[in-house]
Design a protein around this motif. Structure first.
Motif, PDB file in Angstrom:
ATOM      1  N   ARG A 182       0.826  -1.220   0.000  1.00 35.76           N
ATOM      2  CA  ARG A 182       0.000   0.000   0.000  1.00 35.76           C
ATOM      3  C   ARG A 182       0.856   1.264   0.000  1.00 35.76           C
ATOM      4  NH1 ARG A 182      -5.199  -0.234   0.997  1.00 35.76           N
ATOM      5  NH2 ARG A 182      -6.128  -1.999   2.040  1.00 35.76           N
ATOM      6  N   ALA A 183       2.032   1.181   0.590  1.00 34.33           N
ATOM      7  CA  ALA A 183       2.918   2.341   0.693  1.00 34.33           C
ATOM      8  C   ALA A 183       3.792   2.520  -0.549  1.00 34.33           C
ATOM      9  CB  ALA A 183       3.799   2.193   1.935  1.00 34.33           C
ATOM     10  N   MET A 184       3.621   1.672  -1.553  1.00 37.78           N
ATOM     11  CA  MET A 184       4.464   1.718  -2.751  1.00 37.78           C
ATOM     12  C   MET A 184       3.733   2.278  -3.964  1.00 37.78           C
ATOM     13  SD  MET A 184       6.613  -1.799  -2.829  1.00 37.78           S
ATOM     14  CE  MET A 184       6.749  -2.788  -1.371  1.00 37.78           C
ATOM     15  N   GLY A 185       2.924   3.294  -3.765  1.00 31.25           N
ATOM     16  CA  GLY A 185       2.177   3.862  -4.880  1.00 31.25           C
ATOM     17  C   GLY A 185       3.029   4.373  -6.024  1.00 31.25           C
ATOM     18  N   ASP A 186       4.308   4.582  -5.780  1.00 27.85           N
ATOM     19  CA  ASP A 186       5.191   5.023  -6.861  1.00 27.85           C
ATOM     20  C   ASP A 186       5.507   3.880  -7.828  1.00 27.85           C
ATOM     21  OD1 ASP A 186       6.614   4.009  -4.543  1.00 27.85           O
ATOM     22  OD2 ASP A 186       8.472   4.568  -5.544  1.00 27.85           O
ATOM     23  N   VAL A 187       5.424   2.613  -7.374  1.00 24.87           N
ATOM     24  CA  VAL A 187       5.737   1.477  -8.253  1.00 24.87           C
ATOM     25  C   VAL A 187       4.635   0.421  -8.306  1.00 24.87           C
ATOM     26  CG1 VAL A 187       8.257   1.642  -8.216  1.00 24.87           C
ATOM     27  CG2 VAL A 187       7.079   0.350  -6.436  1.00 24.87           C
ATOM     28  N   VAL A 188       3.612   0.544  -7.452  1.00 18.48           N
ATOM     29  CA  VAL A 188       2.509  -0.424  -7.436  1.00 18.48           C
ATOM     30  C   VAL A 188       1.216   0.302  -7.763  1.00 18.48           C
ATOM     31  CG1 VAL A 188       1.138  -1.996  -5.993  1.00 18.48           C
ATOM     32  CG2 VAL A 188       3.643  -1.972  -5.791  1.00 18.48           C
ATOM     33  N   ALA A 189       0.494  -0.210  -8.752  1.00 20.58           N
ATOM     34  CA  ALA A 189      -0.793   0.379  -9.130  1.00 20.58           C
ATOM     35  C   ALA A 189      -1.955  -0.327  -8.443  1.00 20.58           C
ATOM     36  CB  ALA A 189      -0.984   0.315 -10.641  1.00 20.58           C
ATOM     37  N   ARG A 190      -1.858  -1.677  -8.365  1.00 16.46           N
ATOM     38  CA  ARG A 190      -3.015  -2.444  -7.908  1.00 16.46           C
ATOM     39  C   ARG A 190      -2.550  -3.750  -7.305  1.00 16.46           C
ATOM     40  NH1 ARG A 190      -6.903  -5.788 -11.345  1.00 16.46           N
ATOM     41  NH2 ARG A 190      -5.276  -5.591 -12.903  1.00 16.46           N
ATOM     42  N   VAL A 191      -3.301  -4.219  -6.304  1.00 16.66           N
ATOM     43  CA  VAL A 191      -3.093  -5.534  -5.709  1.00 16.66           C
ATOM     44  C   VAL A 191      -4.404  -6.289  -5.876  1.00 16.66           C
ATOM     45  CG1 VAL A 191      -2.504  -6.826  -3.626  1.00 16.66           C
ATOM     46  CG2 VAL A 191      -1.448  -4.588  -4.032  1.00 16.66           C
ATOM     47  N   ALA A 192      -4.376  -7.350  -6.671  1.00 16.51           N
ATOM     48  CA  ALA A 192      -5.582  -8.118  -6.988  1.00 16.51           C
ATOM     49  C   ALA A 192      -5.452  -9.540  -6.469  1.00 16.51           C
ATOM     50  CB  ALA A 192      -5.796  -8.145  -8.501  1.00 16.51           C
ATOM     51  N   ALA A 193      -6.583 -10.159  -6.188  1.00 13.30           N
ATOM     52  CA  ALA A 193      -6.585 -11.559  -5.770  1.00 13.30           C
ATOM     53  C   ALA A 193      -6.107 -12.417  -6.935  1.00 13.30           C
ATOM     54  CB  ALA A 193      -7.988 -11.973  -5.334  1.00 13.30           C
ATOM     55  N   ASP A 194      -5.252 -13.365  -6.651  1.00 14.74           N
ATOM     56  CA  ASP A 194      -4.764 -14.309  -7.662  1.00 14.74           C
ATOM     57  C   ASP A 194      -5.501 -15.614  -7.435  1.00 14.74           C
ATOM     58  OD1 ASP A 194      -3.397 -15.762  -9.562  1.00 14.74           O
ATOM     59  OD2 ASP A 194      -1.520 -15.841  -8.448  1.00 14.74           O
ATOM     60  N   SER A 195      -6.572 -15.783  -8.197  1.00 12.49           N
ATOM     61  CA  SER A 195      -7.374 -16.986  -8.031  1.00 12.49           C
ATOM     62  C   SER A 195      -7.735 -17.559  -9.391  1.00 12.49           C
ATOM     63  CB  SER A 195      -8.646 -16.676  -7.233  1.00 12.49           C
ATOM     64  OG  SER A 195      -9.378 -15.648  -7.856  1.00 12.49           O
ATOM     65  N   ALA A 196      -7.909 -18.868  -9.410  1.00  6.40           N
ATOM     66  CA  ALA A 196      -8.295 -19.536 -10.652  1.00  6.40           C
ATOM     67  C   ALA A 196      -9.714 -19.134 -11.020  1.00  6.40           C
ATOM     68  CB  ALA A 196      -8.206 -21.040 -10.487  1.00  6.40           C
ATOM     69  N   VAL A 197      -9.901 -18.839 -12.286  1.00  4.34           N
ATOM     70  CA  VAL A 197     -11.223 -18.485 -12.786  1.00  4.34           C
ATOM     71  C   VAL A 197     -11.628 -19.550 -13.785  1.00  4.34           C
ATOM     72  CG1 VAL A 197     -12.573 -16.756 -14.025  1.00  4.34           C
ATOM     73  CG2 VAL A 197     -10.744 -16.037 -12.477  1.00  4.34           C
ATOM     74  N   PRO A 198     -12.742 -20.243 -13.530  1.00  3.51           N
ATOM     75  CA  PRO A 198     -13.154 -21.276 -14.471  1.00  3.51           C
ATOM     76  C   PRO A 198     -13.550 -20.669 -15.813  1.00  3.51           C
ATOM     77  CG  PRO A 198     -14.845 -20.946 -12.798  1.00  3.51           C
ATOM     78  CD  PRO A 198     -13.675 -20.088 -12.425  1.00  3.51           C
ATOM     79  N   PRO A 199     -13.418 -21.449 -16.887  1.00  2.00           N
ATOM     80  CA  PRO A 199     -13.800 -20.930 -18.202  1.00  2.00           C
ATOM     81  C   PRO A 199     -15.287 -20.584 -18.243  1.00  2.00           C
ATOM     82  CG  PRO A 199     -12.902 -23.167 -18.371  1.00  2.00           C
ATOM     83  CD  PRO A 199     -12.950 -22.804 -16.931  1.00  2.00           C
ATOM     84  N   ALA A 200     -15.612 -19.588 -19.043  1.00  3.51           N
ATOM     85  CA  ALA A 200     -17.010 -19.208 -19.221  1.00  3.51           C
ATOM     86  C   ALA A 200     -17.744 -20.346 -19.928  1.00  3.51           C
ATOM     87  CB  ALA A 200     -17.099 -17.926 -20.037  1.00  3.51           C
ATOM     88  N   GLY A 201     -19.024 -20.451 -19.678  1.00  6.70           N
ATOM     89  CA  GLY A 201     -19.820 -21.522 -20.282  1.00  6.70           C
ATOM     90  C   GLY A 201     -19.666 -21.566 -21.788  1.00  6.70           C
ATOM     91  N   GLY A 202     -19.486 -22.754 -22.302  1.00  6.52           N
ATOM     92  CA  GLY A 202     -19.363 -22.939 -23.738  1.00  6.52           C
ATOM     93  C   GLY A 202     -18.008 -22.611 -24.317  1.00  6.52           C
ATOM     94  N   SER A 203     -17.037 -22.273 -23.477  1.00  4.62           N
ATOM     95  CA  SER A 203     -15.746 -21.903 -24.035  1.00  4.62           C
ATOM     96  C   SER A 203     -14.778 -23.074 -24.135  1.00  4.62           C
ATOM     97  CB  SER A 203     -15.113 -20.768 -23.201  1.00  4.62           C
ATOM     98  OG  SER A 203     -14.772 -21.247 -21.921  1.00  4.62           O
ATOM     99  N   THR A 204     -15.176 -24.222 -23.638  1.00  2.00           N
ATOM    100  CA  THR A 204     -14.292 -25.387 -23.744  1.00  2.00           C
ATOM    101  C   THR A 204     -14.724 -26.236 -24.932  1.00  2.00           C
ATOM    102  OG1 THR A 204     -15.661 -26.607 -22.172  1.00  2.00           O
ATOM    103  CG2 THR A 204     -13.734 -25.475 -21.293  1.00  2.00           C
ATOM    104  N   PRO A 205     -13.771 -26.827 -25.648  1.00  3.01           N
ATOM    105  CA  PRO A 205     -14.146 -27.612 -26.835  1.00  3.01           C
ATOM    106  C   PRO A 205     -14.942 -28.852 -26.437  1.00  3.01           C
ATOM    107  CG  PRO A 205     -11.762 -27.645 -26.463  1.00  3.01           C
ATOM    108  CD  PRO A 205     -12.369 -26.781 -25.410  1.00  3.01           C
ATOM    109  N   ARG A 206     -15.861 -29.196 -27.288  1.00  3.93           N
ATOM    110  CA  ARG A 206     -16.642 -30.412 -27.074  1.00  3.93           C
ATOM    111  C   ARG A 206     -16.094 -31.504 -27.962  1.00  3.93           C
ATOM    112  NH1 ARG A 206     -22.756 -28.698 -25.832  1.00  3.93           N
ATOM    113  NH2 ARG A 206     -22.188 -27.025 -24.440  1.00  3.93           N
ATOM    114  N   ARG A 207     -16.185 -32.692 -27.470  1.00  4.09           N
ATOM    115  CA  ARG A 207     -15.656 -33.825 -28.257  1.00  4.09           C
ATOM    116  C   ARG A 207     -16.759 -34.578 -28.944  1.00  4.09           C
ATOM    117  NH1 ARG A 207     -10.405 -35.755 -25.188  1.00  4.09           N
ATOM    118  NH2 ARG A 207      -9.900 -33.768 -24.358  1.00  4.09           N
TER     119      ARG A 207
END
Length: 118
Positions: free
Chosen positions: A93-118
């Motif tokens: 938080r004190a590094m505004g000169d070199v840090v813009a944002r701190v975001a959660a690093d979490s896995a996001v599942p693919p949106a519906g229909g975005s995975t190939p079907r076999r």
């Protein structure tokens, strides 16, 4: 040191750190901004990557002595992956000169229909 801008912190990170620790992505603030490498020739790509690496080194150096743990650097995008607790987040938080944002690093599942079907 340049005037520090505020650092945006994801509320999920705040909640996780209140309970202990959080895996985060730290977006770095580069003086000249960042352009997609596809728009640049070889020399500006190398200069941009050097600026990213320098900002990463600066952040990691300033986190020494905190509860932050290094996870991963990225070569061509201005981010660092870290695991942080309260003292690491406070320092970010004190590094505004070199840090813009701190975001959660979490896995996001693919949106519906975005995975190939076999």
């Amino acid at each position: 040191m340049a005037t520090a801008a505020p650092v945006s912190v994801d509320p999920r990170v705040e909640a996780d750190v209140a309970r202990g620790r959080s895996r985060v992505l730290v977006e770095l603030r580069l003086a000249g901004g960042v352009r997609p490498e596809g728009e640049l020739s070889a020399e500006p790509v190398a200069a941009q990557r050097q600026a990213i690496a320098s900002a990463q080194v600066a952040v990691l150096a300033r986190l020494r002595g905190t509860d932050a743990t290094f996870v991963r650097r990225f070569e061509s995008v201005p981010f660092l992956a870290l695991d942080v607790g309260p003292s690491g987040l406070a320092q970010l938080r004190a590094m505004g000169d070199v840090v813009a944002r701190v975001a959660a690093d979490s896995a996001v599942p693919p949106a519906g229909g975005s995975t190939p079907r076999r």
